[in-house]
Scaffold this active site. Structure first.
Site, short mmCIF file in Angstrom:
data_model
loop_
_atom_site.label_atom_id
_atom_site.label_comp_id
_atom_site.label_asym_id
_atom_site.label_seq_id
_atom_site.Cartn_x
_atom_site.Cartn_y
_atom_site.Cartn_z
N LYS A 75 0.84 -1.20 0.00
CA LYS A 75 0.00 0.00 0.00
C LYS A 75 0.88 1.25 0.00
O LYS A 75 1.87 1.31 0.74
CB LYS A 75 -0.91 -0.03 1.24
CG LYS A 75 -1.88 1.14 1.35
CD LYS A 75 -2.72 0.98 2.61
CE LYS A 75 -3.63 2.16 2.85
NZ LYS A 75 -4.41 2.01 4.10
N SER A 151 -9.03 2.93 3.76
CA SER A 151 -8.11 3.50 2.80
C SER A 151 -7.29 2.47 2.03
O SER A 151 -6.57 2.82 1.10
CB SER A 151 -7.15 4.46 3.52
OG SER A 151 -6.35 3.76 4.48
N SER A 175 -9.43 0.93 8.00
CA SER A 175 -8.92 0.93 6.64
C SER A 175 -8.52 -0.43 6.08
O SER A 175 -8.22 -0.54 4.89
CB SER A 175 -7.73 1.90 6.52
OG SER A 175 -8.18 3.22 6.65
#
Length: 473
Positions: A75, A151, A175
């Site tokens: 990520k 996220s 997230s």
């Protein structure tokens, strides 16, 4: 290796095939890149690809770790790959490059994973959707009109779409769990201190943690075994487990005391589909022999959210002020997204006393939350308040953001409290809407009890399998 063969295995299964020499790491990377070519242009899950570096790592000889040869993306926030930019979903940090791997990235490399790219994230991980100005929106493979969540939205979309069997993620308020719920995946947020953020100190005042989104429970357990190594100077840490987490997945959890609620903890009410998912999961747990009853922690969750937002706003402001000092020029409003600018200005307005008071309140509320787990082994509740929401429904750049908190917390009313309390929490893909969208159910245990969650998750996975449920993308 054809796509259906590739998608038919989890990461552990692919590593086993590499160990048997049924397939090579290069062939696995070929399969990943072919699937990316087929679907990533539509989904925008992977935003950077490092094929040359991945091929070089394979050619140099991968370590004989538990996931040797399996391609794996990182990520694009919080942790660093040496020599590669970490943009954090922002135009401001598009060219930020560091010289060394973060500890978790180095651990992944030692495990034999082939790190081939970066996945999309909203600016600074703030939103629960993944629609950054810097990189464009990521779409949900189950329905491209709705969000994959955030996220870790790029990670969840990549896994759900079959690009990879597992992907790195992080969770500061839901997230990992929110996108896992939106994309039909297993997503576990570890306890605070389980995974080191080294060389950084902490994220959002201790709210943010690192782990992964996966299709199988055993992949999540294996990845946590790889990552849960404390580093010198960690501000808080947990000892690695006496027995590997991967070994817990097949163990009987015993008869658990489970409290469940269909409430939305912070704001609003759950959608009927989400209520049904919780009640169905409660009945499933009862059928598996657990004691299940309605119960809710005695905590003022709205006050908790207010104080957590003070911590997040002040941490965001500190990060931006650090960047302003580094470059010798203030951050301009046109360099960040509208919501980020508002959070930045709010954070600048807090005094040191106000931030300290917010932390004191959070500690007190965390103790009240922890008391629930003196009576119950597990809290069962909805992951999200609603099914996956339409793209653009939670807009960080809306002209009017006055109702942003209401829209945010009506979507994710139940995840942030366990970042505050530091408990491990997992979203399990146990339900789907009538029109085929995934709904995750959340299970929370006392701090440090990931082993218990993995035992329960393995039992749920065997009782109501989901690995075969994939979007017809």
């Amino acid at each position: 290796m054809n796509f259906e063969d590739f998608r038919g295995h989890d990461a552990v299964g692919l590593a086993e095939r590499v160990a048997r020499r049924d397939v090579s790491p290069d062939e696995l990377l070929d399969a990943v890149l072919a699937r990316m070519d087929a679907v990533n242009g539509r989904l925008n899950a992977v935003i950077a690809t490092y094929e040359a570096e991945a091929r070089a790592a394979i050619k140099a000889g991968l370590p004989d770790g538990p996931l040797k040869g399996v391609p794996y993306p990182i990520k694009d926030i919080s942790v660093h790959m040496a020599g590669k930019p970490t943009g954090a979903g922002s135009r401001l940090f598009r060219d930020l490059v560091v010289e060394n791997d973060s500890a978790i990235v180095a651990a992944y490399r030692r495990a034999g994973l082939v790190l081939f790219g970066k996945t999309n994230t909203p600016e600074f991980g703030i939103a629960t959707v993944t629609e950054p100005v810097a990189n464009g929106a990521t779409l949900n493979p189950w329905n491209e009109a709705v969000t994959p969540g955030g996220s870790s939205g790029g990670a969840s979309a990549a896994v759900a779409a079959g690009i990879v069997p597992a992907a790195h993620g992080s969770d500061g308020g839901g997230s990992i769990r929110t996108p896992a719920s939106c994309c039909g995946l297993f997503g576990l947020k570890p306890s605070r201190g389980r995974v080191s953020l080294s060389p950084a100190g902490e994220g959002w005042g201790g709210l943010s943690v690192q782990h992964a989104l996966t299709r199988s429970v055993r992949d999540s357990a294996t990845l946590l075994d790889i990552a849960c190594q404390p580093q010198p100077g960690d501000p808080y840490w947990l000892e690695p487990p006496a027995r590997p987490f991967a070994s817990e997945v097949r163990r009987d959890p015993g008869r658990l005391q489970i409290g469940f609620t269909t409430d939305a903890l912070i704001w609003g009410e759950l959608f009927p589909e989400n209520v049904k998912a919780v009640r169905d999961a409660a009945r499933l747990c009862e059928a598996l022999g657990h004691h299940v009853e309605e119960a809710r922690p005695d905590v003022d969750f709205q006050q908790m959210a207010l104080h957590a937002n003070t911590a997040v706003s002040s941490a965001t402001a500190a990060n931006l002020e650090n960047e302003a000092a580094r470059r010798g020029a203030p951050i301009r409003e046109d360099e960040v997204e509208t919501l980020t600018w508002q959070i930045y200005q709010t954070g600048l307005g807090f005094s040191g006393v106000q931030v300290a008071q917010a932390i004191q309140h959070l500690h007190a509320l965390s103790r009240r939350l922890a008391a629930f787990f003196e009576r119950y082994d597990i809290l069962l509740l909805a992951t999200n308040g609603k099914p996956p929401q339409p793209k653009g429904s939670i807009d960080m750049n809306a002209a009017d953001l006055s109702d942003y908190a209401e829209r945010l917390y009506s979507f994710i009313p139940n995840t942030q409290p366990f970042n505050v309390g530091g408990q491990p929490a997992m979203s399990v893909p146990l339900a789907w809407t009538d029109d085929g969208l995934p709904i995750g159910v959340q299970f929370v245990a006392r701090g440090g009890a990931e082993a218990l969650l993995f035992r329960l998750a393995g039992q749920l996975e065997r009782a109501q399998p989901w690995f075969h449920k994939v979007p017809a993308l």
